[in-house]
Design an enzyme around this catalytic site. Structure first.
Site, PDB file in Angstrom:
ATOM      1  N   GLY A 116       0.811  -1.206   0.000  1.00 25.77           N
ATOM      2  CA  GLY A 116       0.000   0.000   0.000  1.00 25.77           C
ATOM      3  C   GLY A 116       0.852   1.266   0.000  1.00 25.77           C
ATOM      4  O   GLY A 116       1.902   1.312   0.643  1.00 25.77           O
ATOM      5  N   ILE A 181      13.069  -9.621  23.639  1.00 27.46           N
ATOM      6  CA  ILE A 181      13.272 -10.588  22.553  1.00 27.46           C
ATOM      7  C   ILE A 181      14.576 -11.353  22.754  1.00 27.46           C
ATOM      8  O   ILE A 181      14.633 -12.579  22.584  1.00 27.46           O
ATOM      9  CB  ILE A 181      13.238  -9.853  21.184  1.00 27.46           C
ATOM     10  CG1 ILE A 181      11.811  -9.356  20.911  1.00 27.46           C
ATOM     11  CG2 ILE A 181      13.715 -10.759  20.061  1.00 27.46           C
ATOM     12  CD1 ILE A 181      11.657  -8.506  19.671  1.00 27.46           C
ATOM     13  N   GLY A 269      16.369  -3.873  19.776  1.00 21.51           N
ATOM     14  CA  GLY A 269      15.110  -3.136  19.777  1.00 21.51           C
ATOM     15  C   GLY A 269      14.486  -3.136  18.393  1.00 21.51           C
ATOM     16  O   GLY A 269      15.002  -3.760  17.461  1.00 21.51           O
ATOM     17  N   HIS A 442      -7.774 -21.571  46.748  1.00 20.72           N
ATOM     18  CA  HIS A 442      -6.619 -22.266  47.316  1.00 20.72           C
ATOM     19  C   HIS A 442      -6.590 -23.699  46.803  1.00 20.72           C
ATOM     20  O   HIS A 442      -7.640 -24.347  46.768  1.00 20.72           O
ATOM     21  CB  HIS A 442      -6.700 -22.282  48.846  1.00 20.72           C
ATOM     22  CG  HIS A 442      -5.598 -23.081  49.474  1.00 20.72           C
ATOM     23  ND1 HIS A 442      -4.308 -22.592  49.579  1.00 20.72           N
ATOM     24  CD2 HIS A 442      -5.579 -24.342  49.983  1.00 20.72           C
ATOM     25  CE1 HIS A 442      -3.551 -23.521  50.161  1.00 20.72           C
ATOM     26  NE2 HIS A 442      -4.289 -24.592  50.407  1.00 20.72           N
TER      27      HIS A 442
HETATM   28  C1  LIG Z   1      10.277 -12.063  18.121  1.00 22.25           C
HETATM   29  C2  LIG Z   1       9.185 -11.154  18.607  1.00 22.25           C
HETATM   30  C3  LIG Z   1       8.412 -11.530  19.677  1.00 22.25           C
HETATM   31  C4  LIG Z   1       7.400 -10.703  20.131  1.00 22.25           C
HETATM   32  N1  LIG Z   1       6.658 -11.118  21.192  1.00 22.25           N
HETATM   33  C5  LIG Z   1       5.651 -10.328  21.647  1.00 22.25           C
HETATM   34  C6  LIG Z   1       4.828 -10.765  22.717  1.00 22.25           C
HETATM   35  O1  LIG Z   1       5.008 -11.871  23.266  1.00 22.25           O
HETATM   36  N2  LIG Z   1       3.823  -9.953  23.132  1.00 22.25           N
HETATM   37  C7  LIG Z   1       3.606  -8.718  22.553  1.00 22.25           C
HETATM   38  O2  LIG Z   1       2.695  -8.007  22.978  1.00 22.25           O
HETATM   39  N3  LIG Z   1       4.381  -8.283  21.534  1.00 22.25           N
HETATM   40  C8  LIG Z   1       5.385  -9.061  21.063  1.00 22.25           C
HETATM   41  N4  LIG Z   1       6.136  -8.638  19.998  1.00 22.25           N
HETATM   42  C9  LIG Z   1       5.839  -7.307  19.412  1.00 22.25           C
HETATM   43  C10 LIG Z   1       4.614  -7.385  18.478  1.00 22.25           C
HETATM   44  O3  LIG Z   1       4.863  -8.339  17.477  1.00 22.25           O
HETATM   45  C11 LIG Z   1       4.342  -6.029  17.877  1.00 22.25           C
HETATM   46  O4  LIG Z   1       4.175  -5.080  18.900  1.00 22.25           O
HETATM   47  C12 LIG Z   1       3.067  -6.067  17.032  1.00 22.25           C
HETATM   48  O5  LIG Z   1       3.168  -7.014  15.997  1.00 22.25           O
HETATM   49  C13 LIG Z   1       2.783  -4.690  16.435  1.00 22.25           C
HETATM   50  O6  LIG Z   1       1.622  -4.763  15.691  1.00 22.25           O
HETATM   51  P1  LIG Z   1       1.333  -3.776  14.485  1.00 22.25           P
HETATM   52  O7  LIG Z   1      -0.037  -4.136  14.003  1.00 22.25           O
HETATM   53  O8  LIG Z   1       1.594  -2.391  14.874  1.00 22.25           O
HETATM   54  O9  LIG Z   1       2.415  -4.138  13.348  1.00 22.25           O
HETATM   55  P2  LIG Z   1       2.984  -5.476  12.742  1.00 22.25           P
HETATM   56  O10 LIG Z   1       2.562  -6.673  13.480  1.00 22.25           O
HETATM   57  O11 LIG Z   1       4.442  -5.254  12.559  1.00 22.25           O
HETATM   58  O12 LIG Z   1       2.275  -5.572  11.320  1.00 22.25           O
HETATM   59  C14 LIG Z   1       2.512  -4.654  10.303  1.00 22.25           C
HETATM   60  C15 LIG Z   1       2.118  -5.293   8.980  1.00 22.25           C
HETATM   61  O13 LIG Z   1       2.081  -4.280   7.989  1.00 22.25           O
HETATM   62  C16 LIG Z   1       2.559  -4.809   6.766  1.00 22.25           C
HETATM   63  N5  LIG Z   1       2.984  -3.687   5.933  1.00 22.25           N
HETATM   64  C17 LIG Z   1       3.959  -2.778   6.228  1.00 22.25           C
HETATM   65  N6  LIG Z   1       4.019  -1.853   5.260  1.00 22.25           N
HETATM   66  C18 LIG Z   1       3.063  -2.193   4.352  1.00 22.25           C
HETATM   67  C19 LIG Z   1       2.639  -1.624   3.138  1.00 22.25           C
HETATM   68  N7  LIG Z   1       3.158  -0.476   2.670  1.00 22.25           N
HETATM   69  N8  LIG Z   1       1.654  -2.242   2.441  1.00 22.25           N
HETATM   70  C20 LIG Z   1       1.091  -3.389   2.920  1.00 22.25           C
HETATM   71  N9  LIG Z   1       1.442  -3.978   4.059  1.00 22.25           N
HETATM   72  C21 LIG Z   1       2.414  -3.370   4.774  1.00 22.25           C
HETATM   73  C22 LIG Z   1       3.693  -5.721   7.201  1.00 22.25           C
HETATM   74  O14 LIG Z   1       3.965  -6.679   6.176  1.00 22.25           O
HETATM   75  C23 LIG Z   1       3.112  -6.329   8.468  1.00 22.25           C
HETATM   76  O15 LIG Z   1       2.451  -7.540   8.177  1.00 22.25           O
HETATM   77  C24 LIG Z   1       7.151  -9.453  19.501  1.00 22.25           C
HETATM   78  C25 LIG Z   1       7.920  -9.074  18.400  1.00 22.25           C
HETATM   79  C26 LIG Z   1       8.919  -9.906  17.948  1.00 22.25           C
HETATM   80  C27 LIG Z   1       9.723  -9.487  16.769  1.00 22.25           C
END
Ligand SMILES: Cc1cc2nc3c(=O)[nH]c(=O)nc-3n(C[C@H](O)[C@H](O)[C@H](O)COP(=O)(O)OP(=O)(O)OC[C@H]3O[C@@H](n4cnc5c(N)ncnc54)[C@H](O)[C@@H]3O)c2cc1C
Length: 463
Positions: A116, A181, A269, A442
């Site tokens: 997008g 992580i 991070g 308990h």
């Molecule tokens: C190894 C790991 C473990 C984690 N464990 C936890 C946990 O246990 N608990 C927790 O709360 N959080 C955890 N997190 C963090 C969590 O994954 C993120 O906070 C969360 O996924 C953020 O959600 P989001 O919807 O903002 O973005 P994301 O999940 O990053 O999703 C963004 C999506 O947008 C898509 N995208 C980006 N740009 C475009 C574009 N221009 N067009 C179309 N699609 C696009 C990407 O492909 C992606 O699929 C973890 C992260 C990692 C890396």
């Protein structure tokens, strides 16, 4: 010009897909753009879900090898079938991402497959086709933060994405960064047999969490076999077929040394991801850390463009992204969505689990807020003894004058589940006494929460 929508959400992570579902529930014609082959974003594909699948499998392996004997269960030889463990993890991911496809169909959300790009307010280009919409929601998430001199190839030098895919247990895994992580994936590979060294430039692990909790976590994880090198900075890495050589310096300056590793996990991070999204051209304002700037209702400076989740400020957590998705969808439908940022739990899924909600002792001190603290160890909890998991404690912080709960910090068995009780209590403005006077079953681990609440008033019963 293609079909027109009320809402187009860009990104199908927990922020994006939940926003899309809630918007559709509220009668808005909704589409979600996702460029990945499957829905669910970082969380379902390469984050929360696969990491928790491997954490569970590796914990089972560790228990079978080291802890079952104490329960009188004798297993002659415990063997690791890593390929099967990885295949199971992939199945868990697949079931979850297909679940989102089902939810999209159920809620009549159009999945616009492709990348997008915001052409202008009200217009989103998806791989050459422009779609019209009243509202655009940026939910494009985050990516691993790079480190100068450490070039990720996802083979020898990996991010969490590569660390979830290793097909062999490394002999020596070096993790750069003692955050969530790094500790979770470091724990996975240590349990499966790797020697794991965690290098952290600060003099503590888990920055941002309550310091007492972090100190306890370091002690317990060290006892389990993780080696911590705190106050040390990685300045470079050279990868070859034989492994990786890291250049490491004391963070405060001093002589450099080299550390050899088979695999290096870079986990310092994550940073917002918005490549190719057209934000600059659309005039969307960003902050100094590359996050989309929004007001408290997720509106950017450009009318009709909103942002949620990892792409904006705040903790990078799936449930924070989800709650923002719901709140925004409700506002777009004319309702009053809201997120209470004071009560967002954070969990580290090591074993024991490490969980927090609300303010840390350091934050209360810095803010000059007088508080009482109550602490209860799992060694004095009957259920923890029965399970055989007595490491850790529950610590509650309550306002000195009103007794209102201000923070809860747990390291212990199922701490990630236990913290929910305290999040609800805090959401309802409970006092420590409210928790202490609530009847707890308990024998349960939750009794440690009740005892910590009693301890706030200096009257724990079982210690
Ligand atoms: C190894 C790991 C473990 C984690 N464990 C936890 C946990 O246990 N608990 C927790 O709360 N959080 C955890 N997190 C963090 C969590 O994954 C993120 O906070 C969360 O996924 C953020 O959600 P989001 O919807 O903002 O973005 P994301 O999940 O990053 O999703 C963004 C999506 O947008 C898509 N995208 C980006 N740009 C475009 C574009 N221009 N067009 C179309 N699609 C696009 C990407 O492909 C992606 O699929 C973890 C992260 C990692 C890396």
């Amino acid at each position: 010009m293609a079909e027109a929508f009320d809402v187009i959400v860009i990104g199908s992570g927990p922020g994006g897909y939940v926003c899309a579902i809630r918007a559709a529930q509220l009668g808005l014609k909704t589409a979600c753009v996702e460029k990945r082959a499957t829905l669910g974003g970082t969380c379902l594909n390469i984050g929360c879900i696969p990491s928790k699948a491997l954490l569970q499998s590796s914990e089972n392996f560790e228990q079978a090898g080291h802890e079952f004997a104490a329960h009188g269960i004798v297993i002659d030889e415990v063997k690791l079938d890593l390929a099967k463990m990885q295949a199971r993890k992939d199945d868990v991911v697949s079931a979850n991402v297909k679940g989102i496809e089902f939810l999209f169909r159920k809620n009549k959300i159009a999945w616009l497959k492709g990348t997008g790009r915001i052409v202008a307010p009200g217009q989103v280009d998806v791989d050459g086709t422009v779609h019209e919409t009243k509202h655009i929601v940026i939910a494009t998430g985050s990516e691993s933060t790079p480190l100068r001199g450490v070039d990720v190839d996802e083979k020898r030098i990996v991010t969490s994405t590569g660390a979830l895919e290793l097909d062999k247990v490394p002999e020596h895994l070096v993790v750069i960064g003692a955050g969530v992580i790094g500790l979770e994936l470091g724990s996975v590979w240590r349990r499966l047999g790797a020697r794991v060294t965690v290098i952290e430039c600060l003099d503590r692990i888990l920055p941002g969490m309550d310091a007492e909790l972090a100190t306890a976590a370091r002690r317990i994880l060290t006892k389990q076999g993780l080696t911590f090198r705190l106050g040390a900075r990685v300045t470079g890495a050279t990868a070859s077929d034989a492994g990786v050589t890291l250049q490491v310096e004391p963070a405060k300056g001093g002589a450099a040394e080299q550390i050899a590793a088979d695999i290096v996990l870079l986990a310092i991070g994550r940073r917002p991801y918005n490549e190719g999204l057209g934000l600059e051209a659309a005039g969307v304002a960003m902050d100094e850390r590359g996050r989309v700037r929004t007001d408290e209702h997720y509106a950017t400076n450009v009318l009709g463009i909103y942002a949620i989740g990892d792409a904006i400020a705040g903790p990078m957590l799936a449930h924070k992204a989800e709650d923002e998705g719901v709140a925004l969808a409700e506002r777009l439908a004319g309702k009053a969505g809201h997120v209470n940022y004071g009560v967002i739990p954070a969990v580290v899924y090591t074993w024991p689990e490490i969980a927090s909600v609300g303010q840390t002792e350091e934050e209360l001190k810095a803010a000059g807020i007088a508080y009482n603290s109550g602490k209860f160890p799992f060694t004095a909890n009957a259920r923890a003894r029965a399970i055989g998991d007595t490491d850790g404690f529950v610590k509650l912080l309550a306002d000195k004058t009103t007794d209102r709960l201000l923070g809860a910090h747990i390291i212990g068995p199922d701490g990630g589940t236990l913290i929910a009780e305290l999040a609800i209590a805090m959401e309802f403005g409970a006092s420590a006494e409210d928790v202490a006077r609530t009847c707890h079953a308990h024998p349960s681990l939750n009794e440690a929460v009740k005892e910590a609440a009693l301890a706030v008033d200096g009257r724990a019963l079982h210690i």
